[in-house]
Design a protein around this motif. Sequence first.
Motif, mmCIF file in Angstrom:
data_model
loop_
_atom_site.group_PDB
_atom_site.id
_atom_site.type_symbol
_atom_site.label_atom_id
_atom_site.label_comp_id
_atom_site.label_asym_id
_atom_site.label_seq_id
_atom_site.Cartn_x
_atom_site.Cartn_y
_atom_site.Cartn_z
ATOM 1 N N LEU A 58 5.790 9.469 -15.376
ATOM 2 C CA LEU A 58 6.488 9.484 -14.094
ATOM 3 C C LEU A 58 6.176 10.809 -13.412
ATOM 4 O O LEU A 58 6.267 11.865 -14.037
ATOM 5 N N ASN A 59 5.809 10.748 -12.138
ATOM 6 C CA ASN A 59 5.595 11.966 -11.356
ATOM 7 C C ASN A 59 6.785 12.211 -10.440
ATOM 8 O O ASN A 59 7.190 11.320 -9.698
ATOM 9 N N THR A 60 7.317 13.427 -10.499
ATOM 10 C CA THR A 60 8.420 13.772 -9.587
ATOM 11 C C THR A 60 7.949 13.797 -8.148
ATOM 12 O O THR A 60 8.724 13.537 -7.233
ATOM 13 N N HIS A 61 6.677 14.120 -7.926
ATOM 14 C CA HIS A 61 6.040 14.046 -6.620
ATOM 15 C C HIS A 61 4.542 14.221 -6.823
ATOM 16 O O HIS A 61 4.086 14.377 -7.963
ATOM 17 N N ALA A 62 3.782 14.192 -5.725
ATOM 18 C CA ALA A 62 2.332 14.090 -5.832
ATOM 19 C C ALA A 62 1.597 15.411 -5.666
ATOM 20 O O ALA A 62 0.362 15.408 -5.634
ATOM 21 N N ASP A 63 2.293 16.540 -5.561
ATOM 22 C CA ASP A 63 1.591 17.809 -5.437
ATOM 23 C C ASP A 63 0.643 18.010 -6.620
ATOM 24 O O ASP A 63 0.928 17.589 -7.751
ATOM 25 N N MET A 64 -0.466 18.696 -6.373
ATOM 26 C CA MET A 64 -1.540 18.756 -7.362
ATOM 27 C C MET A 64 -1.136 19.443 -8.663
ATOM 28 O O MET A 64 -1.713 19.159 -9.715
ATOM 29 N N ASP A 65 -0.143 20.338 -8.607
ATOM 30 C CA ASP A 65 0.263 21.008 -9.844
ATOM 31 C C ASP A 65 1.136 20.126 -10.728
ATOM 32 O O ASP A 65 1.542 20.541 -11.813
ATOM 33 N N HIS A 66 1.395 18.893 -10.274
ATOM 34 C CA HIS A 66 2.203 17.954 -11.062
ATOM 35 C C HIS A 66 1.414 16.717 -11.485
ATOM 36 O O HIS A 66 1.957 15.848 -12.169
ATOM 37 N N THR A 67 0.153 16.629 -11.079
ATOM 38 C CA THR A 67 -0.631 15.411 -11.316
ATOM 39 C C THR A 67 -1.971 15.698 -11.992
ATOM 40 O O THR A 67 -2.890 14.875 -11.939
ATOM 41 N N GLY A 68 -2.079 16.828 -12.662
ATOM 42 C CA GLY A 68 -3.364 17.253 -13.213
ATOM 43 C C GLY A 68 -3.985 16.309 -14.221
ATOM 44 O O GLY A 68 -5.206 16.251 -14.348
ATOM 45 N N SER A 69 -3.153 15.568 -14.958
ATOM 46 C CA SER A 69 -3.680 14.650 -15.982
ATOM 47 C C SER A 69 -3.443 13.190 -15.622
ATOM 48 O O SER A 69 -3.579 12.310 -16.476
ATOM 49 N N ASN A 70 -3.101 12.910 -14.369
ATOM 50 C CA ASN A 70 -2.786 11.528 -14.005
ATOM 51 C C ASN A 70 -3.928 10.560 -14.282
ATOM 52 O O ASN A 70 -3.707 9.389 -14.610
ATOM 53 N N ASP A 71 -5.173 11.032 -14.164
ATOM 54 C CA ASP A 71 -6.307 10.132 -14.359
ATOM 55 C C ASP A 71 -6.400 9.615 -15.791
ATOM 56 O O ASP A 71 -7.154 8.671 -16.061
ATOM 57 N N GLN A 72 -5.632 10.202 -16.706
ATOM 58 C CA GLN A 72 -5.600 9.698 -18.079
ATOM 59 C C GLN A 72 -4.755 8.435 -18.219
ATOM 60 O O GLN A 72 -4.837 7.750 -19.237
ATOM 61 N N PHE A 73 -3.955 8.147 -17.210
ATOM 62 C CA PHE A 73 -3.017 7.028 -17.284
ATOM 63 C C PHE A 73 -3.464 5.914 -16.341
ATOM 64 O O PHE A 73 -3.791 6.168 -15.173
ATOM 65 N N ALA A 74 -3.433 4.684 -16.809
ATOM 66 C CA ALA A 74 -3.795 3.544 -15.961
ATOM 67 C C ALA A 74 -2.747 3.311 -14.883
ATOM 68 O O ALA A 74 -3.060 2.807 -13.792
ATOM 69 N N SER A 75 -1.506 3.673 -15.165
ATOM 70 C CA SER A 75 -0.414 3.487 -14.202
ATOM 71 C C SER A 75 0.593 4.610 -14.370
ATOM 72 O O SER A 75 0.602 5.313 -15.394
ATOM 73 N N PHE A 76 1.454 4.752 -13.382
ATOM 74 C CA PHE A 76 2.443 5.823 -13.395
ATOM 75 C C PHE A 76 3.577 5.439 -12.453
ATOM 76 O O PHE A 76 3.373 4.712 -11.473
#
Length: 230
Positions: A58-76
Amino acid sequence: MNYQIIQIDPDTWRIEDNGVRMFLLAGTQKALLIDSGMQIHNAKEIAESLTTLPVSLLNTHADMDHTGSNDQFASFYMHPAEEPGYRSSGKSGQLIPVQDQDELDLGGRKLRIIHIPGHTPGSTAVLDVDRRVLISGDPVQEHGRIFMFGENRNMKDYMDSLEKLDAMKADFDELWPSHGDIPLGTDAIGKLIDGTKKVLRREVAGRTEELFGRKIVAYDLGFTVLLCDN
């Protein structure tokens, strides 16, 4: 890459990543990683090294310092108001929308989504209901810097969100923010309300700075700093 893992209790961890932090919460059936880091890009592996349960994000928001590893997840999980900003950064994955008052059950551990726009349109906090902890993302900080300049920041929405959190203080005993001191007492919310009102009334002297190639104004409230547009 430098990071630090701190175990809070047998099924809760925080991961410190060079000034920003993530949280891993485990229930009896699954685990949830809240945010995916800034400089590290292997948050999924880190989380899976701490629990044998399946890990969602779960991302609290989309700023880049909170999404650095998002590409590892198929969904969020993310509030849909964050999707335009998220996609503009070139990030991938399926967004599973969460809205205010939605609940996620990890198995014996219920989490409630609290929509708190202002810092970004879809900023969310996560209430760990039975443990009475609010994971607050960026909007509530002490000895940190709260970014309120640039596109999609909204001071009126921010004030409304602080007052919303203040009205629900009976639901939690402490806050765990993404930056700055941790934990915070519920009095941090009232301090931010008072400080933000003073900024809006021009009762706090601002200092002009340059950040990311743009001029901003830093308002030092004594316990934290609001970074605003000119």
